[in-house]
Design an enzyme around this catalytic site. Sequence first.
Site, PDB file in Angstrom:
ATOM      1  N   GLY A 200       1.796 -22.661  18.145  1.00  0.00           N
ATOM      2  CA  GLY A 200       0.721 -23.340  18.880  1.00  0.00           C
ATOM      3  C   GLY A 200      -0.627 -22.756  18.499  1.00  0.00           C
TER       4      GLY A 200
ATOM      5  N   THR B 159      -2.231 -16.659  20.594  1.00  0.00           N
ATOM      6  CA  THR B 159      -1.608 -17.608  21.527  1.00  0.00           C
ATOM      7  C   THR B 159      -2.352 -17.546  22.848  1.00  0.00           C
ATOM      8  OG1 THR B 159       0.327 -18.050  22.924  1.00  0.00           O
ATOM      9  CG2 THR B 159       0.173 -15.838  22.035  1.00  0.00           C
TER      10      THR B 159
ATOM     11  N   ASP C 121       1.476 -13.686  26.122  1.00  0.00           N
ATOM     12  CA  ASP C 121       2.836 -13.251  26.465  1.00  0.00           C
ATOM     13  C   ASP C 121       3.496 -12.440  25.350  1.00  0.00           C
ATOM     14  OD1 ASP C 121       3.038 -15.319  24.650  1.00  0.00           O
ATOM     15  OD2 ASP C 121       4.689 -16.330  25.680  1.00  0.00           O
TER      16      ASP C 121
ATOM     17  N   ARG D  74       4.576 -22.082  29.712  1.00  0.00           N
ATOM     18  CA  ARG D  74       5.966 -22.502  29.934  1.00  0.00           C
ATOM     19  C   ARG D  74       6.806 -21.332  30.434  1.00  0.00           C
ATOM     20  NH1 ARG D  74       7.594 -26.599  25.355  1.00  0.00           N
ATOM     21  NH2 ARG D  74       6.110 -25.278  24.339  1.00  0.00           N
TER      22      ARG D  74
ATOM     23  N   ASP E 181       4.944 -15.110  19.264  1.00  0.00           N
ATOM     24  CA  ASP E 181       6.126 -14.300  18.969  1.00  0.00           C
ATOM     25  C   ASP E 181       7.151 -15.045  18.115  1.00  0.00           C
ATOM     26  OD1 ASP E 181       6.765 -15.918  21.131  1.00  0.00           O
ATOM     27  OD2 ASP E 181       8.184 -14.479  21.966  1.00  0.00           O
TER      28      ASP E 181
ATOM     29  N   ASP F  90      -1.083 -17.950  25.663  1.00  0.00           N
ATOM     30  CA  ASP F  90      -0.179 -17.550  26.757  1.00  0.00           C
ATOM     31  C   ASP F  90      -0.269 -16.070  27.139  1.00  0.00           C
ATOM     32  OD1 ASP F  90       0.708 -20.121  26.816  1.00  0.00           O
ATOM     33  OD2 ASP F  90       2.589 -19.737  25.778  1.00  0.00           O
TER      34      ASP F  90
ATOM     35  N   ARG G  50       5.066 -26.312  13.417  1.00  0.00           N
ATOM     36  CA  ARG G  50       6.337 -25.689  13.786  1.00  0.00           C
ATOM     37  C   ARG G  50       7.307 -26.093  12.677  1.00  0.00           C
ATOM     38  NH1 ARG G  50       4.254 -26.451  19.294  1.00  0.00           N
ATOM     39  NH2 ARG G  50       3.864 -24.344  20.025  1.00  0.00           N
TER      40      ARG G  50
HETATM   41  P1  ADP Z   1       4.653 -19.304  18.425  1.00  0.00           P
HETATM   42  O1  ADP Z   1       4.450 -18.553  17.168  1.00  0.00           O
HETATM   43  O2  ADP Z   1       3.365 -19.823  18.991  1.00  0.00           O
HETATM   44  O3  ADP Z   1       5.518 -18.560  19.411  1.00  0.00           O
HETATM   45  P2  ADP Z   1       6.942 -21.021  17.778  1.00  0.00           P
HETATM   46  O4  ADP Z   1       7.903 -20.346  18.686  1.00  0.00           O
HETATM   47  O5  ADP Z   1       6.955 -22.512  17.735  1.00  0.00           O
HETATM   48  O6  ADP Z   1       5.423 -20.656  18.067  1.00  0.00           O
HETATM   49  O7  ADP Z   1       7.212 -20.451  16.310  1.00  0.00           O
HETATM   50  C1  ADP Z   1       6.436 -20.891  15.211  1.00  0.00           C
HETATM   51  C2  ADP Z   1       7.303 -20.983  13.992  1.00  0.00           C
HETATM   52  O8  ADP Z   1       7.829 -19.689  13.669  1.00  0.00           O
HETATM   53  C3  ADP Z   1       8.560 -21.855  14.140  1.00  0.00           C
HETATM   54  O9  ADP Z   1       8.282 -23.228  13.977  1.00  0.00           O
HETATM   55  C4  ADP Z   1       9.398 -21.321  13.002  1.00  0.00           C
HETATM   56  O10 ADP Z   1       8.964 -21.825  11.767  1.00  0.00           O
HETATM   57  C5  ADP Z   1       9.097 -19.820  13.057  1.00  0.00           C
HETATM   58  N1  ADP Z   1      10.129 -19.150  13.849  1.00  0.00           N
HETATM   59  C6  ADP Z   1      10.250 -19.101  15.189  1.00  0.00           C
HETATM   60  N2  ADP Z   1      11.350 -18.413  15.561  1.00  0.00           N
HETATM   61  C7  ADP Z   1      11.952 -18.039  14.422  1.00  0.00           C
HETATM   62  C8  ADP Z   1      13.149 -17.317  14.118  1.00  0.00           C
HETATM   63  N3  ADP Z   1      13.944 -16.841  15.075  1.00  0.00           N
HETATM   64  N4  ADP Z   1      13.457 -17.121  12.819  1.00  0.00           N
HETATM   65  C9  ADP Z   1      12.644 -17.585  11.833  1.00  0.00           C
HETATM   66  N5  ADP Z   1      11.526 -18.271  12.062  1.00  0.00           N
HETATM   67  C10 ADP Z   1      11.175 -18.502  13.322  1.00  0.00           C
HETATM   68  O1  F6P Z   2       2.422 -21.378  23.556  1.00  0.00           O
HETATM   69  C1  F6P Z   2       1.221 -22.005  23.827  1.00  0.00           C
HETATM   70  C2  F6P Z   2       1.452 -23.284  24.585  1.00  0.00           C
HETATM   71  O2  F6P Z   2       0.202 -23.912  24.778  1.00  0.00           O
HETATM   72  C3  F6P Z   2       2.197 -23.157  25.909  1.00  0.00           C
HETATM   73  O3  F6P Z   2       1.375 -22.700  26.958  1.00  0.00           O
HETATM   74  C4  F6P Z   2       2.702 -24.562  26.099  1.00  0.00           C
HETATM   75  O4  F6P Z   2       3.841 -24.586  26.916  1.00  0.00           O
HETATM   76  C5  F6P Z   2       3.046 -24.967  24.693  1.00  0.00           C
HETATM   77  O5  F6P Z   2       2.258 -24.169  23.831  1.00  0.00           O
HETATM   78  C6  F6P Z   2       2.815 -26.426  24.387  1.00  0.00           C
HETATM   79  O6  F6P Z   2       3.164 -26.630  23.061  1.00  0.00           O
HETATM   80  P1  F6P Z   2       2.958 -27.971  22.205  1.00  0.00           P
HETATM   81  O7  F6P Z   2       1.985 -27.615  21.138  1.00  0.00           O
HETATM   82  O8  F6P Z   2       4.308 -28.234  21.628  1.00  0.00           O
HETATM   83  O9  F6P Z   2       2.492 -29.051  23.113  1.00  0.00           O
END
Ligand code: ADP
Ligand code: F6P
Length: 323
Positions: free
Chosen positions: A11, A126, A130, A172, A103, A128, A72
């Site tokens: 995000g 981010t 978090d 979330r 994360d 959040d 993503r």
């Molecule tokens: P954020 O980085 O904001 O937490 P996401 O959880 O959507 O957002 O993770 C971003 C991207 O990081 C995912 O679309 C994926 O490409 C990669 N990613 C997330 N989790 C994993 C994982 N366990 N192993 C490898 N790549 C991951």
């Molecule tokens: O992680 C950041 C965040 O804005 C959360 O607060 C929210 O739940 C989520 O991303 C929304 O994600 P999307 O980009 O899929 O709408």
Amino acid sequence: MKRIAVLTSGGDAPGMNPALRAVVRTAVAHGLEIFGIQRGYQGLIDGELSPMDARSVSGIIHHGGTILRTARCPDFKHAEGRARAADRLRRLEIEGLVVIGGDGSYRGAYELWRDHGTACVGIPGTIDNDIGGTEYTIGFDTALNTAVEAIDRLRDTAASHDRIFFVEVMGRHSGFIAMYSGLAGGAEGILVPETKTEISVLVAALREASARGKKSMIVIVAEGDDAGNAFDIARQVADSSEFKDVRVSVLGHLQRGGTPTAFDRVLAARMGVAAVEALLTGASNTMMVLENNAIARKPITEAWETRNLFDPDLFRMNSLLSV
Ligand code: ADP
Ligand code: F6P
């Protein structure tokens, strides 16, 4: 180390652009070549890499979003996807990668390092707040200020009509934005995913406030609250109490955009410089954190093995103050 790359992933968050600016200009200042990767890990797999220089990041310090765009990328969760990504880096002789994201993005960086030995350094981006191990993430302060401005506006109309407003903010899994915006906005109720929500307890608190003479009230609901979203909660309150004139406002993605605050820009600058300098000193599998107001390095695994939680005493303080 001669050549590095940078990407934004997951995000988006206001402050990613100033972080990118800091990374690129620090790399240039240290004589490194730097490549920008479009659309996070998806762009890396697809080969969307191009050289950047100091001018590539001109005029972005005050813009929300990310000029590299973000995505993503489900394929990166699989070994084949990461192998294709590592191959792209190898072919361009890129030795280090700066990942600006949450994360999930850090887990991706960790697995890239584990599978292919790519030196990765993370910068927490981010809204959040978090990510474990750091007191603040880039974007939280901006999102928080956006939420507070909206709450202030809603307070005006709530007061004019003697209404209760349920304001849904992002988060979330994390109640940081809810707790801080609620405290800053003088909310009468704050509902977060970290604690169980009892509608009867909320109604009792609203009744007490009403008995003390309050005619309008604000309840902040984090989107991930266990009792449902703001519409669900408003309905449950209206159905189970005398409070019928309720309204709901969902702030949603408004919180993800906009001019980054000075706090987020300064944090982005400090972490961007530190991330590149960490790579230069051989760091890998490392994330930048803010700890006791100093920038420090920690193992990237701490991002998900620990949690950044707000002080639970803030609940007590808020109920003390919102009488
Ligand atoms: P954020 O980085 O904001 O937490 P996401 O959880 O959507 O957002 O993770 C971003 C991207 O990081 C995912 O679309 C994926 O490409 C990669 N990613 C997330 N989790 C994993 C994982 N366990 N192993 C490898 N790549 C991951
Ligand atoms: O992680 C950041 C965040 O804005 C959360 O607060 C929210 O739940 C989520 O991303 C929304 O994600 P999307 O980009 O899929 O709408």
